[in-house]
Write an enzyme that holds these catalytic residues in place. Structure first.
Site, mmCIF file in Angstrom:
data_model
loop_
_atom_site.group_PDB
_atom_site.id
_atom_site.type_symbol
_atom_site.label_atom_id
_atom_site.label_comp_id
_atom_site.label_asym_id
_atom_site.label_seq_id
_atom_site.Cartn_x
_atom_site.Cartn_y
_atom_site.Cartn_z
ATOM 1 N N HIS A 22 0.840 -1.202 0.000
ATOM 2 C CA HIS A 22 0.000 0.000 0.000
ATOM 3 C C HIS A 22 0.884 1.264 0.000
ATOM 4 O O HIS A 22 0.637 2.211 -0.738
ATOM 5 C CB HIS A 22 -0.883 0.050 1.255
ATOM 6 C CG HIS A 22 -1.937 -1.016 1.320
ATOM 7 N ND1 HIS A 22 -2.117 -1.809 2.436
ATOM 8 C CD2 HIS A 22 -2.867 -1.420 0.421
ATOM 9 C CE1 HIS A 22 -3.133 -2.646 2.227
ATOM 10 N NE2 HIS A 22 -3.595 -2.443 1.001
ATOM 11 N N LYS A 46 -18.248 -5.618 7.332
ATOM 12 C CA LYS A 46 -17.066 -6.435 7.021
ATOM 13 C C LYS A 46 -16.259 -6.655 8.301
ATOM 14 O O LYS A 46 -15.886 -5.676 8.966
ATOM 15 C CB LYS A 46 -16.222 -5.716 5.956
ATOM 16 C CG LYS A 46 -15.193 -6.613 5.301
ATOM 17 C CD LYS A 46 -14.589 -5.931 4.090
ATOM 18 C CE LYS A 46 -13.361 -6.657 3.594
ATOM 19 N NZ LYS A 46 -12.716 -5.961 2.477
ATOM 20 N N ARG A 95 -1.642 -5.447 -8.569
ATOM 21 C CA ARG A 95 -0.517 -6.353 -8.304
ATOM 22 C C ARG A 95 -0.335 -7.319 -9.458
ATOM 23 O O ARG A 95 0.766 -7.609 -9.874
ATOM 24 C CB ARG A 95 -0.764 -7.146 -7.019
ATOM 25 C CG ARG A 95 -0.698 -6.327 -5.766
ATOM 26 C CD ARG A 95 -1.306 -7.045 -4.612
ATOM 27 N NE ARG A 95 -2.721 -7.294 -4.847
ATOM 28 C CZ ARG A 95 -3.573 -7.706 -3.931
ATOM 29 N NH1 ARG A 95 -3.151 -7.953 -2.728
ATOM 30 N NH2 ARG A 95 -4.839 -7.904 -4.222
ATOM 31 N N SER A 133 -3.233 -7.808 2.532
ATOM 32 C CA SER A 133 -3.486 -7.715 3.982
ATOM 33 C C SER A 133 -3.947 -9.062 4.518
ATOM 34 O O SER A 133 -3.560 -9.462 5.624
ATOM 35 C CB SER A 133 -4.552 -6.652 4.268
ATOM 36 O OG SER A 133 -4.106 -5.386 3.868
HETATM 37 O O1 PNS Z 1 -9.352 -2.671 0.081
HETATM 38 P P1 PNS Z 1 -10.656 -3.023 -0.536
HETATM 39 O O2 PNS Z 1 -11.531 -3.760 0.445
HETATM 40 O O3 PNS Z 1 -10.486 -3.785 -1.828
HETATM 41 O O4 PNS Z 1 -11.389 -1.650 -0.931
HETATM 42 C C1 PNS Z 1 -12.641 -1.655 -1.556
HETATM 43 C C2 PNS Z 1 -13.199 -0.206 -1.651
HETATM 44 C C3 PNS Z 1 -13.191 0.465 -0.284
HETATM 45 C C4 PNS Z 1 -12.338 0.596 -2.587
HETATM 46 C C5 PNS Z 1 -14.640 -0.329 -2.211
HETATM 47 O O5 PNS Z 1 -15.330 -1.281 -1.480
HETATM 48 C C6 PNS Z 1 -15.411 0.982 -2.168
HETATM 49 O O6 PNS Z 1 -15.109 1.928 -2.872
HETATM 50 N N1 PNS Z 1 -16.443 1.057 -1.285
HETATM 51 C C7 PNS Z 1 -17.264 2.235 -1.091
HETATM 52 C C8 PNS Z 1 -18.710 2.001 -1.522
HETATM 53 C C9 PNS Z 1 -18.883 2.322 -2.997
HETATM 54 O O7 PNS Z 1 -18.681 3.411 -3.451
HETATM 55 N N2 PNS Z 1 -19.252 1.265 -3.755
HETATM 56 C C10 PNS Z 1 -19.360 1.349 -5.199
HETATM 57 C C11 PNS Z 1 -17.967 1.290 -5.827
HETATM 58 S S1 PNS Z 1 -17.967 0.361 -7.248
#
Ligand code: PNS
Length: 177
Positions: A22, A46, A95, A133
Site C-alpha cells: 500500500h 465487514k 498487483r 493484507s
Molecule cells: O481494500 P478493498 O476492500 O479492496 O477496498 C474496496 C473499496 C473500499 C475501494 C470499495 O469497497 C469501495 O469503494 N467502497 C465504497 C462504496 C462504494 O462506493 N461502492 C461502489 C464502488 S464500485
C-alpha cells in the site's frame, strides 16, 4: 473537452492492516498528485482484524514522513466522498492481472455514477506483487515472518495480537529477486 486534472487523489481501501505494498502505491501516487488522501472505508458489515481507529492510527504512523499524504475515513459511496474532498481521481494499486477484472468493474461503476471521476491504476513494485493484507494476517497468525512486508508499527501490533514469533526451524535466507 480539456479539463485541468485535480491535484488531489483519493486512494481508498480497507487497509486491514496497511502493508508496504500500500505504501509503495502511496509513494508512487505522490509523484503525480500534490495530495493523496488514503481513505479507509468504514464498513461495519465487514469483519476486520483491526478496528477502524487502529487502522487509521497505523496508517498515520506509516505515512508520517510522506509529504502530501493524508489519512481519513469515509462511509457511503466513494464518489460522494471524492466530491466532499474536492477530488476527481481515484488511485488504485494493481498487483497482478487477477486484480484487474474486479478493479475494472469498480472503476466503470464509479464512472457510471459520476462520469467526471477517473480511476488511475498504478502497478506495485514486483517486491510486493504477492502481498495482501489477508495473507499478512494469515502468516502472522501462524507465526510466520512478515518483516519487510509491513511497516514496523504494524509488525509490532500483529506481534501483540498473535504473540511473538518463536523461531522453530532452521532460518532460511534466499535472496533471489
Ligand atoms: O481494500 P478493498 O476492500 O479492496 O477496498 C474496496 C473499496 C473500499 C475501494 C470499495 O469497497 C469501495 O469503494 N467502497 C465504497 C462504496 C462504494 O462506493 N461502492 C461502489 C464502488 S464500485
Amino acid at each position: 473537452m480539456r479539463r485541468r486534472s485535480s491535484p488531489i487523489a483519493v486512494y481508498p481501501g480497507s487497509f486491514d492492516p496497511v502493508t508496504n505494498g500500500h505504501l509503495d502505491i502511496v509513494k508512487r501516487a505522490l509523484t503525480m498528485f500534490d495530495t493523496v488522501i488514503v481513505a479507509v472505508l468504514k464498513n461495519p458489515d465487514k469483519k476486520a482484524l483491526f478496528p477502524l481507529s487502529e487502522r487509521l492510527e497505523l496508517l498515520r504512523k506509516s505515512v508520517a514522513d510522506l509529504e502530501g499524504a493524508v489519512v481519513d475515513s469515509f462511509s457511503g459511496l466513494l464518489v460522494d466522498y471524492l466530491h466532499h474532498r474536492g477530488a476527481a481521481i481515484i488511485v488504485k494499486g494493481l498487483r497482478a492481472v487477477s486484480d484487474f477484472e474486479y478493479e475494472f468493474q469498480m472503476a466503470l461503476m464509479n464512472r457510471k455514477i459520476d462520469s467526471r471521476i477517473e480511476t488511475v491504476f498504478l502497478m506495485t513494485s514486483y517486491r510486493y506483487a504477492f502481498l495482501s493484507s489477508s495473507l499478512i494476517k494469515e502468516v502472522a497468525a501462524l507465526g510466520g515472518d512478515i518483516s519487510g512486508l509491513v511497516p514496523t508499527c504494524v509488525e509490532a501490533r500483529l506481534g501483540e495480537k498473535f504473540g511473538a514469533r518463536v523461531p522453530d526451524r532452521i532460518p532460511q535466507r534466499i535472496d533471489m529477486e
